[in-house]
Scaffold this active site. Structure first.
Site, short mmCIF file in Angstrom:
data_model
loop_
_atom_site.label_atom_id
_atom_site.label_comp_id
_atom_site.label_asym_id
_atom_site.label_seq_id
_atom_site.Cartn_x
_atom_site.Cartn_y
_atom_site.Cartn_z
N CYS A 1 -5.63 4.76 -3.78
CA CYS A 1 -5.96 3.50 -3.22
C CYS A 1 -7.21 2.71 -4.03
CB CYS A 1 -6.12 3.16 -1.71
SG CYS A 1 -4.78 3.73 -0.94
N ASP B 1 0.83 -1.19 0.09
CA ASP B 1 0.09 -0.02 -0.06
C ASP B 1 1.03 1.14 0.14
OD1 ASP B 1 -2.17 1.68 0.26
OD2 ASP B 1 -3.09 0.67 1.89
N ASP B 2 0.64 2.12 -1.06
CA ASP B 2 1.36 3.33 -1.04
C ASP B 2 2.82 3.09 -1.17
OD1 ASP B 2 -0.76 4.61 -0.31
OD2 ASP B 2 -0.10 5.50 1.38
N ASP C 1 0.20 -0.44 -4.91
CA ASP C 1 -1.26 0.13 -5.70
C ASP C 1 -0.97 1.34 -6.22
OD1 ASP C 1 -0.92 1.36 -3.22
OD2 ASP C 1 -3.03 0.95 -2.55
#
Ligand SMILES: *[C@@H]1O[C@H](CO)[C@@H](O)[C@H](O)[C@H]1NC(C)=O
Ligand SMILES: *[C@@H]1O[C@H](CO)[C@@H](O)[C@H](O)[C@H]1NC(C)=O
Ligand SMILES: *[C@@H]1O[C@H](CO)[C@@H](O)[C@H](O)[C@H]1NC(C)=O
Ligand SMILES: *[C@@H]1O[C@H](CO)[C@@H](O)[C@H](O)[C@H]1NC(C)=O
Ligand SMILES: *[C@@H]1O[C@H](CO)[C@@H](O)[C@H](O)[C@H]1NC(C)=O
Ligand SMILES: *[C@@H]1O[C@H](CO)[C@@H](O)[C@H](O)[C@H]1NC(C)=O
Ligand SMILES: *[C@@H]1O[C@H](CO)[C@@H](O)[C@H](O)[C@H]1NC(C)=O
Ligand SMILES: *[C@@H]1O[C@H](CO)[C@@H](O)[C@H](O)[C@H]1NC(C)=O
Ligand SMILES: *[C@@H]1O[C@H](CO)[C@@H](O)[C@H](O)[C@H]1NC(C)=O
Ligand SMILES: *[C@@H]1O[C@H](CO)[C@@H](O)[C@H](O)[C@H]1NC(C)=O
Ligand SMILES: *[C@@H]1O[C@H](CO)[C@@H](O)[C@H](O)[C@H]1NC(C)=O
Length: 516
Positions: A85, A49-50, A319
């Protein structure tokens, strides 16, 4: 009574026939696959994530790089088509651009895990097809930002195609969260040994691997919260990288000169407190990634112990990217610049020679078609905007072409009243921290065409009151310091505008039609 008895008899007859058909089908598949030994390969996907790639986001991943990238291929031009996201994850699941899956932002009203998404695009997402190919499927970790909320069907809702479901309710957290475990809520506190989410999903995937049926292939998707806020490191990594600061690259702490409205707002030079904030965030992000590195090691070791590593593809990606201080924006994503739209991508597996560095442009919408290609699914029967990239990494298995350009889409988020982090700023803006610098706004809504093969250019149009346009030559200006709109040949400009318009309504194969 009598007629219901007849119905029962008929139903029993039908059930017996269905059962026979199922047994025959399984036998037939076994004849086809068990005997020939050509069961489709297994697939493991790690989706962080990120996690950026431009600012050294892969530096902490020593074990993951050695176990996946060095043992397979690194893609140096991997992109998300949506740097936020929920839209990005929805693109990964469906293989479609946001204009086709309809997920515009991280809210239910923007279709993030909404009933309309569940009824439509999610029912045609890749796990549904993998299930048809008899894959045993497992999901662990963050899914979509609104997953498990009341209006999204609560924890009892399990998206179709998943056999084992261990999904986080809501957005990334490391402790004090709820999971949907196959439709039942499981609450977690903050004891490292029992609750740390990255470790927990690693452990659950190992349990799943231990219980597999060897006759059927498996698909595992692990989506740890790292490197998303609140950046809670495992205790053993709290002191790591303690003298690391965010890189001072070409656009760090520079003004957003000649850029669209939102980029002209940040204070420049940045305040010392903003710089301290982003350096702390940068360090903590790397600390949380060390647990993902351990996750990769645990999963690869288990695949080795089970003697299935040589028939398993492992994908590692994120993502979207992230920025820390570029153009004086403290932290976040949501922008069209390279830091935010480029993602890490490495893959190992059958037919992929080790130690490859591949330049072919690959998108997050290409992941689903690639999984289905590996699974032996006939891709012309699914309507996806992406393309399999198996041929790039395993040319001995497939032929294919290179895409010359692609689309990036973002619908800016705002508050209709004012951002709670900075009420004095008024409506239209969001994510205004630290120091009242806003990372997003309703009018930070844009679409870009990115060319990578013959020309290395980016052309972006904004839906704001200025109909702002940004154009970059990434060859001469990799940090996107100079908007060349006024310098570029008008014929080229017009061609890029036409291509953008076509891409914004493309669907399926028209998304890679070379005629544009
Ligand atoms: C949400 O998704 C539905 C169905 O996919 C679509 O009709 C609708 O336009 C989408 N909403 C937005 C805000 O894009
Ligand atoms: C978890 O929740 C408890 C109870 O509300 C709180 O005391 C604790 O600080 C929280 N832990 C973390 C890591 O947020
Ligand atoms: C994961 O498994 C390891 C090894 O069994 C154990 O020490 C650890 O506490 C587990 N962590 C979680 C969060 O379940
Ligand atoms: C960083 O960690 C090392 C080793 O744990 C320690 O010696 C050093 O004092 C720490 N530096 C800072 C700035 O905290
Ligand atoms: C994979 O490894 C297993 C066990 O070591 C071996 O039996 C099998 O032949 C190998 N398969 C391939 C495709 O190399
Ligand atoms: C990959 O390349 C590096 C350096 O070029 C080399 O040390 C390593 O052994 C290679 N790994 C494999 C699996 O071929
Ligand atoms: C794949 O599906 C298309 C469209 O239904 C069909 O024309 C084609 O023959 C199929 N290919 C294979 C290899 O089955
Ligand atoms: C790729 O195309 C060539 C030429 O048409 C063909 O000879 C070869 O078998 C193809 N390879 C694969 C893996 O399909
Ligand atoms: C998300 O998208 C919906 C539909 O366009 C919009 O109504 C809502 O305001 C957006 N949410 C935010 C936070 O921008
Ligand atoms: C963008 O939105 C902000 C906040 O609503 C507004 O103040 C500004 O004038 C808008 N700028 C453009 C170019 O649309
Ligand atoms: C981009 O920059 C390169 C290197 O300076 C130059 O050769 C090329 O012509 C430029 N392209 C455009 C469209 O300006």
């Amino acid at each position: 009574m009598a007629s219901s008895g007849v119905r029962d008899t008929r139903r029993r007859g039908r059930q017996r026939r269905d059962m026979c058909a199922a047994v025959l089908f399984t036998l037939l598949l076994c004849v086809l696959r068990c005997a020939g030994g050509d069961k489709p390969s297994n697939i493991v996907v790690i989706l962080t994530d990120d996690q950026d790639v431009e600012l050294g986001g892969m530096t902490p991943m020593k074990k993951a790089r050695s176990l996946i990238g060095d043992a397979g291929a690194y893609f140096t031009n991997a992109f998300t088509v949506a740097p936020l996201c929920c839209p990005s994850r929805s693109s990964i699941l469906t293989g479609r651009y946001p204009h086709n899956h309809g997920v515009r932002n991280n809210s239910l009203t923007g279709n993030c895990s909404s009933p309309a998404w569940q009824k439509g695009p999610e029912s045609l997402a890749f796990p549904v097809y993998l299930n048809k190919q008899l894959y045993q499927t497992f999901y662990g970790g963050k899914y979509l930002n609104q997953y498990g909320k009341k209006e999204a069907g609560e924890v009892s809702y399990i998206p179709p195609g998943w056999d084992q479901w261990h999904a986080l309710v809501g957005d990334s957290k490391y402790y004090n969260y709820s999971l949907s475990v196959n439709g039942k809520e499981e609450q977690h506190g903050d004891h490292y040994d029992q609750d740390y989410l990255t470790d927990l999903i690693a452990n659950r995937s190992l349990e799943f691997l231990d219980k597999l049926s060897p006759q059927r292939p498996f698909f595992i998707m692990l989506s740890p919260p790292a490197a998303h806020s609140p950046w809670t490191a495992a205790p053993e990594y709290e002191g790591a990288f303690n003298d690391t600061t965010a890189p001072r690259d070409g656009s760090f702490n520079k003004p957003g000169k000649d850029k669209h409205w939102l980029l002209r707002q940040p204070l420049n030079p940045m305040s010392p407190s903003s710089i301290k904030f982003l350096d702390d965030a940068f360090r903590k992000r790397w600390q949380t990634l060390l647990s993902v590195d351990d996750l990769v090691e645990k999963v690869v070791k288990k695949l080795m112990d089970l003697q299935v590593l040589n028939n398993t593809y492992i994908f590692y990606t994120s993502d979207h990217g992230y920025h820390t201080g570029q153009f004086s924006l403290p932290i976040g994503k949501r922008h069209l610049y390279e830091c935010d739209i480029r993602v890490p991508l490495m893959v190992r597996g059958p037919g992929i020679k080790p130690n490859q560095t591949l330049q072919a442009p690959v998108l997050n919408i290409d992941l689903a078609p690639t999984f289905l290609d590996i699974a032996g699914f006939n891709l012309s029967t699914v309507n996806m905007d992406g393309q399999s990239f198996l041929h790039h990494m395993a040319p001995s298995l497939r032929n294919g072409t290179t895409r010359p350009y692609f689309l990036v889409e973002h619908t800016g988020e705002g508050h209709s009243d004012s951002d709670p982090a900075c009420p004095k700023l008024g409506p239209g803006l969001s994510h205004c921290f630290p120091d009242c610098i806003c990372e997003d706004a309703f009018n930070n809504t844009y679409a870009c065409v990115r060319m990578l093969t013959d020309k290395n250019l980016q052309y972006c149009e904004f839906a704001d009151s200025e109909s702002f346009v940004e154009v970059y030559n990434l060859t001469s200006d990799p940090h996107q310091m100079e908007n060349i709109l006024k310098k570029v040949d008008p014929t080229l400009l017009q061609a890029m505008n036409q291509r953008l318009i076509k891409l914004q309504s493309c669907e399926g194969s028209t998304c890679w039609d070379k005629k544009y």
